[in-house]
Design a protein around this motif. Sequence first.
Motif, PDB file in Angstrom:
ATOM      1  N   VAL A   1       0.755  -1.050  -0.269  1.00 22.73           N
ATOM      2  CA  VAL A   1      -0.159   0.376  -0.337  1.00 22.73           C
ATOM      3  C   VAL A   1       0.528   1.172  -0.464  1.00 22.73           C
ATOM      4  O   VAL A   1       0.301   2.369  -0.272  1.00 22.73           O
ATOM      5  N   ASN A   2       1.776   1.336   0.616  1.00 25.59           N
ATOM      6  CA  ASN A   2       2.768   1.985   0.323  1.00 25.59           C
ATOM      7  C   ASN A   2       4.886   2.321  -0.767  1.00 25.59           C
ATOM      8  O   ASN A   2       4.536   3.479  -0.806  1.00 25.59           O
ATOM      9  N   PHE A   3       3.523   1.543  -1.662  1.00 21.32           N
ATOM     10  CA  PHE A   3       4.536   1.331  -2.810  1.00 21.32           C
ATOM     11  C   PHE A   3       4.062   3.063  -3.514  1.00 21.32           C
ATOM     12  O   PHE A   3       2.773   3.351  -4.379  1.00 21.32           O
ATOM     13  N   ASP A   4       5.501   3.883  -3.904  1.00 26.76           N
ATOM     14  CA  ASP A   4       5.171   5.131  -4.600  1.00 26.76           C
ATOM     15  C   ASP A   4       5.879   5.208  -5.763  1.00 26.76           C
ATOM     16  O   ASP A   4       6.252   4.721  -6.343  1.00 26.76           O
ATOM     17  N   SER A   5       4.378   5.244  -6.929  1.00 23.30           N
ATOM     18  CA  SER A   5       4.192   5.240  -8.169  1.00 23.30           C
ATOM     19  C   SER A   5       4.523   6.312  -8.848  1.00 23.30           C
ATOM     20  O   SER A   5       5.050   6.309  -9.951  1.00 23.30           O
ATOM     21  N   ALA A   6       4.382   7.092  -8.082  1.00 20.51           N
ATOM     22  CA  ALA A   6       5.391   8.948  -8.579  1.00 20.51           C
ATOM     23  C   ALA A   6       3.774   9.426  -9.802  1.00 20.51           C
ATOM     24  O   ALA A   6       4.153  10.224 -10.677  1.00 20.51           O
ATOM     25  N   LEU A   7       2.601   8.117  -9.998  1.00 25.33           N
ATOM     26  CA  LEU A   7       1.823   9.378 -11.074  1.00 25.33           C
ATOM     27  C   LEU A   7       0.742   9.236 -10.415  1.00 25.33           C
ATOM     28  O   LEU A   7      -0.309   8.989  -9.898  1.00 25.33           O
ATOM     29  N   THR A   8       0.851  10.814 -11.106  1.00 27.92           N
ATOM     30  CA  THR A   8      -0.117  11.878  -9.652  1.00 27.92           C
ATOM     31  C   THR A   8      -0.966  11.716 -11.352  1.00 27.92           C
ATOM     32  O   THR A   8      -1.032  11.554 -12.213  1.00 27.92           O
ATOM     33  N   ILE A   9      -2.634  12.109 -10.492  1.00 26.66           N
ATOM     34  CA  ILE A   9      -4.174  11.725 -11.219  1.00 26.66           C
ATOM     35  C   ILE A   9      -4.107  12.366 -11.375  1.00 26.66           C
ATOM     36  O   ILE A   9      -4.817  13.209 -10.447  1.00 26.66           O
ATOM     37  N   PRO A  10      -4.347  13.849 -12.456  1.00 28.21           N
ATOM     38  CA  PRO A  10      -4.947  15.020 -12.636  1.00 28.21           C
ATOM     39  C   PRO A  10      -6.114  15.802 -12.809  1.00 28.21           C
ATOM     40  O   PRO A  10      -7.030  14.316 -12.207  1.00 28.21           O
ATOM     41  N   PRO A  11      -6.345  16.517 -11.318  1.00 29.90           N
ATOM     42  CA  PRO A  11      -8.473  16.649 -10.848  1.00 29.90           C
ATOM     43  C   PRO A  11      -8.688  16.862 -12.773  1.00 29.90           C
ATOM     44  O   PRO A  11      -8.526  17.661 -12.875  1.00 29.90           O
ATOM     45  N   GLY A  12     -10.138  16.667 -12.185  1.00 25.34           N
ATOM     46  CA  GLY A  12     -10.667  17.297 -13.494  1.00 25.34           C
ATOM     47  C   GLY A  12     -10.501  16.655 -14.651  1.00 25.34           C
ATOM     48  O   GLY A  12     -11.401  17.411 -15.762  1.00 25.34           O
ATOM     49  N   GLU A  13      -9.985  15.591 -14.687  1.00 25.04           N
ATOM     50  CA  GLU A  13      -9.851  15.431 -16.222  1.00 25.04           C
ATOM     51  C   GLU A  13      -9.727  13.687 -15.971  1.00 25.04           C
ATOM     52  O   GLU A  13      -9.562  13.337 -15.257  1.00 25.04           O
ATOM     53  N   TRP A  14     -10.294  13.351 -17.155  1.00 27.48           N
ATOM     54  CA  TRP A  14      -9.951  11.679 -17.414  1.00 27.48           C
ATOM     55  C   TRP A  14      -8.860  11.026 -17.856  1.00 27.48           C
ATOM     56  O   TRP A  14      -8.024  11.286 -18.686  1.00 27.48           O
ATOM     57  N   SER A  15      -9.113  10.351 -16.546  1.00 24.60           N
ATOM     58  CA  SER A  15      -7.302   8.979 -17.199  1.00 24.60           C
ATOM     59  C   SER A  15      -7.545   7.575 -17.096  1.00 24.60           C
ATOM     60  O   SER A  15      -8.371   7.468 -16.589  1.00 24.60           O
ATOM     61  N   MET A  16      -7.276   6.906 -17.851  1.00 32.17           N
ATOM     62  CA  MET A  16      -7.455   5.906 -17.817  1.00 32.17           C
ATOM     63  C   MET A  16      -6.019   4.439 -16.859  1.00 32.17           C
ATOM     64  O   MET A  16      -4.986   5.388 -16.872  1.00 32.17           O
ATOM     65  N   ILE A  17      -6.238   4.415 -15.700  1.00 32.13           N
ATOM     66  CA  ILE A  17      -5.564   3.912 -15.008  1.00 32.13           C
ATOM     67  C   ILE A  17      -5.829   2.364 -14.772  1.00 32.13           C
ATOM     68  O   ILE A  17      -6.481   1.275 -15.881  1.00 32.13           O
ATOM     69  N   ALA A  18      -4.355   1.256 -14.617  1.00 34.55           N
ATOM     70  CA  ALA A  18      -4.535  -0.229 -14.772  1.00 34.55           C
ATOM     71  C   ALA A  18      -3.777  -0.685 -13.932  1.00 34.55           C
ATOM     72  O   ALA A  18      -2.409  -0.103 -13.391  1.00 34.55           O
ATOM     73  N   LEU A  19      -3.948  -1.944 -13.473  1.00 30.87           N
ATOM     74  CA  LEU A  19      -2.749  -2.431 -12.830  1.00 30.87           C
ATOM     75  C   LEU A  19      -3.133  -3.678 -13.103  1.00 30.87           C
ATOM     76  O   LEU A  19      -3.715  -5.056 -13.738  1.00 30.87           O
ATOM     77  N   VAL A  20      -1.714  -4.526 -13.330  1.00 25.60           N
ATOM     78  CA  VAL A  20      -1.310  -5.552 -13.657  1.00 25.60           C
ATOM     79  C   VAL A  20      -0.412  -6.548 -12.834  1.00 25.60           C
ATOM     80  O   VAL A  20      -0.172  -6.127 -12.558  1.00 25.60           O
ATOM     81  N   VAL A  21      -0.384  -7.584 -12.604  1.00 28.43           N
ATOM     82  CA  VAL A  21      -0.282  -8.408 -11.359  1.00 28.43           C
ATOM     83  C   VAL A  21       0.414  -9.796 -11.552  1.00 28.43           C
ATOM     84  O   VAL A  21       0.140 -10.158 -12.837  1.00 28.43           O
ATOM     85  N   THR A  22       1.397 -10.105 -11.875  1.00 26.94           N
ATOM     86  CA  THR A  22       2.224 -11.017 -11.726  1.00 26.94           C
ATOM     87  C   THR A  22       2.517 -11.879 -10.875  1.00 26.94           C
ATOM     88  O   THR A  22       2.828 -10.718  -9.812  1.00 26.94           O
ATOM     89  N   PRO A  23       3.111 -12.559 -10.646  1.00 22.95           N
ATOM     90  CA  PRO A  23       3.476 -13.967  -9.254  1.00 22.95           C
ATOM     91  C   PRO A  23       4.515 -12.800  -9.540  1.00 22.95           C
ATOM     92  O   PRO A  23       5.048 -12.659  -7.960  1.00 22.95           O
ATOM     93  N   THR A  24       5.390 -12.320 -10.029  1.00 19.69           N
ATOM     94  CA  THR A  24       7.094 -11.183  -9.419  1.00 19.69           C
ATOM     95  C   THR A  24       7.038 -10.225  -9.417  1.00 19.69           C
ATOM     96  O   THR A  24       8.026  -9.468  -8.674  1.00 19.69           O
ATOM     97  N   ASN A  25       5.645  -9.420  -9.998  1.00 15.62           N
ATOM     98  CA  ASN A  25       5.792  -7.982  -9.332  1.00 15.62           C
ATOM     99  C   ASN A  25       4.030  -6.814 -10.234  1.00 15.62           C
ATOM    100  O   ASN A  25       3.608  -8.335 -10.265  1.00 15.62           O
TER     101      ASN A  25
END
Length: 887
Positions: free
Chosen positions: A474-498
């Motif tokens: 939960v504390n992993f810092d992605s550095a991916l700031t989500i801009p407010p007021g704009e549409w953004s596509m987000i995704a999470l891809v999980v494998t056994p190692t990352n």
Amino acid sequence: MYAQGNPAVSSFGKKPLTTFRPIVINVYTNQLATQRESILKTNTTSKPRMKNQPMTVIRGGRILAGLGLAGLLFSTHVQALDVIDPTGMIYTNVHNSSQFAAAWGATNLFTQDMTSIAVGQTFGGVEYAKSGAGDAWVSFEVDQVYSVGSIYWAQRNGASTGDNMQLMSIWESETTPFTTANPGTPPSNVIALEPNIGASVWREYILTNIVSGRYFLLHLEQTPGHITGNPGGNEFRLGLNPPPTPPTIVQQPQGRTIYTGGSVAFDVTASGSLPFTFQWYKDGLALQNNDRISGATSSRLKISGLSAADLGGYYVAITNVFGGLESDSATLSLIAAPSSGYPSAVMAQNPFGYWQLDENSGSTVFDFAGGDNGSYGPSSIIGVAGPREPDFPGFAETNGALQTTAFTIDSAATLPPLNLSTNNRVTITAWIKPDGQQNPYAGLVFSRSQGTISGLSYDVNGNKLAYEWAGNRVNFDSALTIPPGEWSMIALVVTPTNATLYCGTNHTMRMAVDTFVQPIQTFGGEIKLGLDVSGGESLRTFNGAIDEVAIFERALSEADIMALFAAGAGTINALPVEFALQPTNQILFTGEQLQLLPKVNGTAPISYQWYKNEALIPGATNRDLNINGVRPLDAGNYFLVAANQANSVTSDVAQVSVSTNVLRVLSPQGTLYTNVVASSVFGNNPSWGPTNLFKTDVSNLPLGATMLTEGGGHEWAKAGGGDAWIAFEVDQTYPIGAVYWSQRVGSGTGDNMQILSLWASDTPFTAADPATPPDNVVPLIPNSGNPIWTRYLLTNQVSGRYFLMHLEQTTVTGNPGGSEMRLGVVGFPTPLNFSAVNGAPVLNWSVVGVLQQADQITGPWVDATGVTNGAPIPATGTQRFFRVKYY
């Protein structure tokens, strides 16, 4: 045994049932088998039902009035039994041989609440039954007499089997309480427990004999050879032996409307006596599993690649040995799949579920891809504007979305349990438009139910994209700031190692990779859109719009994610390459692994090329550089060049050095100093260990460096003047060739040490003179001023797991000791080997040593010349001796 009966017929719904084959019936004991045999013999009157279909044992609803059976084969029950409800006054008058009784209440034994944990699920916790090593006895009372057929048990969480249990013995009584002592009678059951390594697993163990009681006694025995730690487990429960009941249907299968080419799932939930058997039908014809159909004989039917041939009504027949019934029929309807834009791109990736959130009315969140329909909350705002053309050409100009509101829990939508496979490859995608700053950890697509704690959310500051998986990261810092007021596509891809996070805004896609072993998460409980139902709940409600949620039962590639983003946003601008994490300097010993692991952001595709000492490394075209078993020739300056269509960037230089020494300090990671015993107030000092002796961390300190950490380096081994004795244990047996030692800091030599004597053994020492000569006596360098990190070579190599040190003072004043001590492990270099090639001698030796030669065995020895490792040696004299010198 076999129970004979006359062929019979029974009312079972729409189809006649007249003929049955022999079937296996799981029962609990031979006495119970007799009881069930009489039931089967007497229930033999009914009218015809499903023609020419074999009788099967299943979970479900209405009782079959009779079963005509050619024969029944009885066997031991192996199915899960109902656990005693933990919400009542179940565990009372708990007694045990430790101080932990106070933590055990009326609902849990020991203290973990297992209400929502499924059998086979892993979970955390560190409860145990007894403080200190050895067996444990636990007696307890439940609220009434129960017939018990199994126990539910989870070993205590641990990284080894040291504190785990191997056997559990059980005594019971209906009238008389137990005391926490051996009753002197044989136990009713002895259960062999599965060892636990790493995480607690909630398991069920079937009893060999069903017992009936209100008072119970447990004897927990530790694993031989590992009588250490605190024995016990995270939780224990009794499994009821339920009375015989026919199946009943708790939830009927529901009709589904699906895109052509998509998948559908029909589910039924039943209750009654186990085991159950399921058989699904389509329009009266029994279904069989094939490359498109799975679960034809389970509670969930799944069909993929849907076409017009699959249209119709689906129902399931459910039976057990006490009866049977048939579910309602659920209708499958198909609609044309989207042929363009973002929805078409999603369907092309074969999602497990796709919730477009386009509804303008009603409470159902339709899944036209997989049939797992969800529901809107009472305060959900539906039909708000989603991403739409012309700004987002992949969406219709009427595309709708869901609006959730901060601090309003029931504004979130709920998706049903998905029960994904255990291949541990999952992708979650969505579009979001935040309304300003978010609360910490606001949930986006998140499940916190039935053993799953995973999904997409905001970070602790409420402005960056974050994720959680199995309660971690939960504390992993992605550095991916989500801009407010704009549409953004987000995704999470999980494998056994990352895990890889994506955030696409303003026609650019950014990503962040978290390299971490990811546990399996099946999403076996509800999923919330716009909410994480953690503590405080309403605090984690997303404030904004969310749309186009899709979940895939596989890890989409970077190219797949980019294709989806392009399908929705249109043109994608290349994000320039930049190094989010530079490669770092490495100090290695021969034989270790070199790992240079930079992090690179930028729009794919990104090309990579590694260089060493300004020269291109052939084949080194991955982001990470790994070299196994490094040698001195691998030392040098390394850097990476990364490029995409926007730019090319060169990383910082990482200086890699490789030591030729065969002695290395024991790593503080995973190498434990335990059972530290000393002749001073510092014995078992909590400041010592498990990674340091004394307490200064020297893992990154080079030899010859001064030490001024941990309060100025003022640690010592004994309070007051005089010699000090210290005995300690490491995690395993090592060959020791050196001692790494730092004198205590001081302005003079008054409290410093002059001699260190060392004993080694495979059996423990006490902190006293063993009355035997030491294995080594090492003169120590006097200290004046600052402590120096020094290595002292032993005169004789020793091997041991247990060690004893005698520290002798120069002048008997002050507090003797040092800032830190470590053992030097002897490496295992390749010995000097001789062979012959075409009659010419060939030598092979370890690269960590220096080849020396002499004309006489007594010397003089000099470094060899004209000899190449692995190459024939030219004849230069009548005789020559060779040896390898290690430093």
